[in-house]
Structure formats: C-alpha cells, structure tokens
Scaffold this active site. Structure first.
Site, PDB file in Angstrom:
ATOM      1  N   ASP A 248      67.912  37.539  -9.045  1.00 34.37           N
ATOM      2  CA  ASP A 248      67.439  38.387 -10.315  1.00 34.37           C
ATOM      3  C   ASP A 248      66.558  37.705 -11.092  1.00 34.37           C
ATOM      4  OD1 ASP A 248      68.806  36.908 -12.209  1.00 34.37           O
ATOM      5  OD2 ASP A 248      70.733  38.206 -11.874  1.00 34.37           O
TER       6      ASP A 248
ATOM      7  N   LYS B   9      65.949  42.673 -13.158  1.00 31.49           N
ATOM      8  CA  LYS B   9      65.832  43.584 -14.089  1.00 31.49           C
ATOM      9  C   LYS B   9      65.871  43.133 -15.466  1.00 31.49           C
ATOM     10  CE  LYS B   9      69.511  45.528 -12.637  1.00 31.49           C
ATOM     11  NZ  LYS B   9      70.358  44.463 -11.897  1.00 31.49           N
TER      12      LYS B   9
END
Length: 483
Positions: free
Chosen positions: A246, A268
């Site tokens: 991530d 994200k």
C-alpha cells in the site's frame, strides 16, 4: 556502486605476487585456498614463503620484478615494501589491461580484496570500497558470529540433491519454494547438529510430500524507517513470489523485497484514488490459488486500522492458509522518533488510538471518553477532520490549551513535527504533508526537550500561530544503526 562485486575462478590460473614478505604471504595464503598457480617475484622470501617454495606450492622466480613477468598471468598483486616498485607494477599492468591490486594503496588498484566469510562452498564478501577497512572487518566479524559453521555442509548436500529436486519439481518457483522451506526447517536443524545422514533422509521425505498450494503472509511494514521492519517481516518479503503493498510502505522497505518478486500496488489515500478493498481481497485469493507465495505488505501494523482482519476473513472463507507478522504501528514509531512518550507517570496513564476515517454507517464516537484528561489521544487519518476533532473534544471538556502535535512522514528522513495546542490543531494539520498523525495530550509538551531524531533536531518557524516545526531525520535509520 564504486566497485562491481564479482567472484573469480582462479583454479589453475597463474597469479603474480610481487614481494616476499609478510604482506605477500597473507595474500598468497588466500590465493592458494582458491587453487591459484602462484608465482612470486622477489629476490628474497621470508621463512613462511620459503617453506611453500620448498614444497613446490608456489613458484619462486628468485629475481626482482621484471615487466616480462606480467605477460602470461591472469592477475597481479603488488605487495612489496617498495612503494615506487608497487606503482610501477600497477602502471605496467594497467597498460596490459591486467587486473592489479597494490596492497593498501586504493588509488593504484583496479580491484580490491573484500573481507570474506568462508563457509565453503558458501562465501560472503564485505567491502567498504576501501574507505573503511576496519568497519568492513567488524561487519565480517558480526556475520561470522551469525552464520553457523554447518552452512557449508548445507550447501554441499543441497548441491548433491539439486538434480533430483529439478527432476521432481518442474518450475523454478516450485524449486525455490521447496529449498526455502528446507533451509528454514528440520533439514537445516539436522545439518546444524551435524546429523547429515538424517538430513538427507529428511530431504527425500520432503521432496516426496512437497506441498504445492499457495500461501499468504500478512506483514506489517512498520511506520517507514526500514530499520524498524521486524526480522520475521524481512524474511517473509525476501521469500515472496508476489508482494501486494500500500501507499504507506516506504521505498526503503520495498528495496528489501526479493528482486525477482512481482510487486503490485494496491494502495489508497484519503485525498486520492484507491484500489477497492474487495479487489485486493480477490487478488490475494487468486494469486494464492495459483500456488504463489503472497505477501500482503501493509504500513504500520496490519491489525491497527489496516483492515487486516477483513483480509484474513476472506482468506479463511476461501480456505487459503495464512500467517500474520505484526509491525510497529505509526502511533508507537512516529511519536518515539518525535520525542513524545505515549505515557508518562506525570502526564498520561493511558493512550488511546482512534481513526479519523470511518465507514459511513459506523456508530458515533464516544467523545466524552476521548476528551478525558491525563491520557494521550492518537488519531490516525485525521488531518482532513482536524477542525471537527478539535471542536468536539473542546465541547466535551478538553481544554483548548491542551498540547497537540501533527507528525508527518513519521520515522522517515523528511519527518516533521508541528506542535501547538488543541485550539489551533486545524492550522497545524493544514500545513502538514501526508501521511500525518495527530497526537493530543500533555505529553506533547515534552517534544522540545526530548526531540532526538536527526543530528541536530533543528527547529524552524511555522506560519501557524503558536506552532513550530522540528525538522527531523537527516539520515535514515539504517545509517544511524551502521554508525
């Protein structure tokens, strides 16, 4: 990279050593171990080299160095006590494009000798590119202590079984995973205990029963500094076939991933685009079903606002085997690097971690609980809602003068800590780059006294009233550890 690391096959190759003293003897000892045909250009030899010459282990030319000596050798080492002679050897070798090393004279070397950990056939070379040989030696000593003497036996046994494994397991991935399992399992333990016969039986058994299914490891990458990645986490990312990572995983952590592993970004951020969690879950299942070893690499700790529990529920539902490697969560790492203790006998008897980014249907936050005094409140992903957070806490009794901090890019070289009070928290958050962590409580007042990260823990002004920045992290965690 100042020097290209390379291992040379010297078996049966002629190597010229200029000099007949103790320095030359040390180099000759290493050359003989490598099977080189050593020729020595020197008018006199010390006792050690004289004995080797008498046993025909070296060829003594019994004369001073001459240019003709270079013509038929593979490489040259100048190890005499005469610097002018050594440099003459260097220039002649360079003119013939022959590799040459002048001992303890880096400017007159086309190659240098590293410090070596020898577990034949396993060899590990450590070099400081000639800048700090004592440091290289100390690193070698530490590695010597870490690596068992049985490592060489393990490599030899594995070499004997290589063809059998290749015949049984057809793909490179299958074979790599098989060997990784053996080197971390009972086979390795048996070899370490010098039970080599039992170790080979174990190999045969494991090869017959080799499991081909996929596996997922949920790994916490820590807050950013690669030095804070756990040893278990490092082992997992270096054994992975594919790594799903991530946006909070730092470049320093990613650089430690096995080089030929596939890397897939599934990150994200609150302000930007995102990969839907459902897509990430489905991808993990698909890759595992393909028989791949998957690492789901998450910033901080996977179970602290990382949705790790949801991902494991998916794996369990699809009967995919998995493991979890905890990581240092941002609240622990970033505050430590900012010099803000989460608890302190004089200021805070508890610490509460909450997230500022919740599901739309999540129940209301218990602001009364969060507004208690003598506790430290740490808010993840709260920068966009800093004004609302400050307002609600004050409405429920928290003093507007309560010290507050916003820590950005925690534990990384660019870490910044902006401090002020609850009253101007929104101003602090507006000027702070992401990712940012909000810390509220009396312990924040210790920051100025305890800030340590970076050589000088320099301070600079913040346009927000009553706030300042601490410019932290002039060097990486790895550099601090190495120093």
């Amino acid at each position: 990279m100042n020097y290209f690391p390379i291992f040379a096959n010297l078996a049966g190759r002629p190597v010229l050593v200029v000099g007949g003293g103790a320095v030359a003897a040390r180099k000759i000892s290493l050359l003989l171990k490598a099977g080189a045909e050593v020729r020595v250009a020197a008018k006199h030899l010390n006792a050690e080299l004289s004995a080797l010459a008498a046993e025909n282990k070296i060829l003594w030319l019994a004369e001073e160095f001459r240019a003709e000596h270079i013509r038929t050798v593979f490489l040259i080492i100048a190890a005499s006590s005469d610097q002018a002679l050594n440099r003459r050897v260097f220039h002649l070798a360079e003119s013939c494009q022959k590799p040459v090393n002048v001992v303890d004279d880096r400017d007159h070397c086309s190659f240098i000798f590293p410090s070596v950990i020898d577990r034949n056939p396993v060899q590990i070379a450590v070099s400081s590119s000639g800048s700090a040989p004592v440091l290289a030696r100390l690193l070698r000593e530490r590695l010597e202590a870490l690596l068992p003497p049985s490592l060489g036996d393990m490599a030899e046994i594995s070499g004997r079984w290589r063809d059998a494994v290749k015949g049984k397991l057809k793909s490179v991935t299958e074979r790599r995973r098989f060997w990784e399992k053996q080197f971390n399992g009972r086979f390795a333990a048996l070899v370490k205990n010098r039970q080599n016969t039992l170790a080979e039986r174990e190999l045969a058994k494991q090869l017959e029963q080799n499991y081909q299914g996929g596996f997922v490891s949920l790994v916490g990458a820590g807050p950013g500094d690669a030095g804070l990645l756990t040893l278990k986490g490092l082992q997992e990312i270096q054994q992975a076939d594919v790594v799903l990572y991530d946006a909070l995983v730092s470049d320093g952590i990613l650089s430690l991933v096995r080089r030929d592993a596939e890397r897939i970004f599934v990150g994200k951020r609150a302000r930007g685009g995102r990969t839907p969690q459902e897509d990430t879950n489905a991808l993990m299942v698909r890759l595992a079903r393909e028989g791949r070893r998957v690492v789901r690499l998450k910033g901080g700790d996977p179970f602290v606002f990382g949705r790790g529990g949801e991902e494991l529920e998916t794996l369990a539902r699809h009967q995919i085997p998995f493991s979890v490697v905890p990581g240092i969560t941002a609240a622990v790492g970033a505050t430590a690097y900012a010099g803000i203790p989460l608890t302190h006998r004089d200021y805070a008897q508890s610490a509460v971690f909450v997230t500022g980014h919740r599901k739309a249907d999540a129940p209301d936050i218990e602001w009364q609980t969060l507004a208690r005094s003598r506790q430290t409140l740490v808010i993840y992903m709260g920068a966009l809602k800093a004004a609302l957070i400050a307002e609600r806490l004050q409405q429920h009794g928290r003093s507007p003068d309560t010290p507050a901090a916003v820590i950005s890019q925690g534990t990384l070289p660019a870490q910044k800590t902006a401090t002020g009070t609850l009253a101007n928290l929104s101003e602090l958050a507006e000027t702070a780059p992401n990712p940012a962590l909000i810390v509220i409580g009396e312990v924040v007042g210790l920051h100025e006294k305890l800030a340590w990260f970076g050589e000088n823990a320099k301070k600079e002004s913040n346009p927000a009233e009553h706030a300042y920045f601490a410019l932290d992290g002039l060097g990486t965690g790895q550099e601090q550890q190495a120093a």
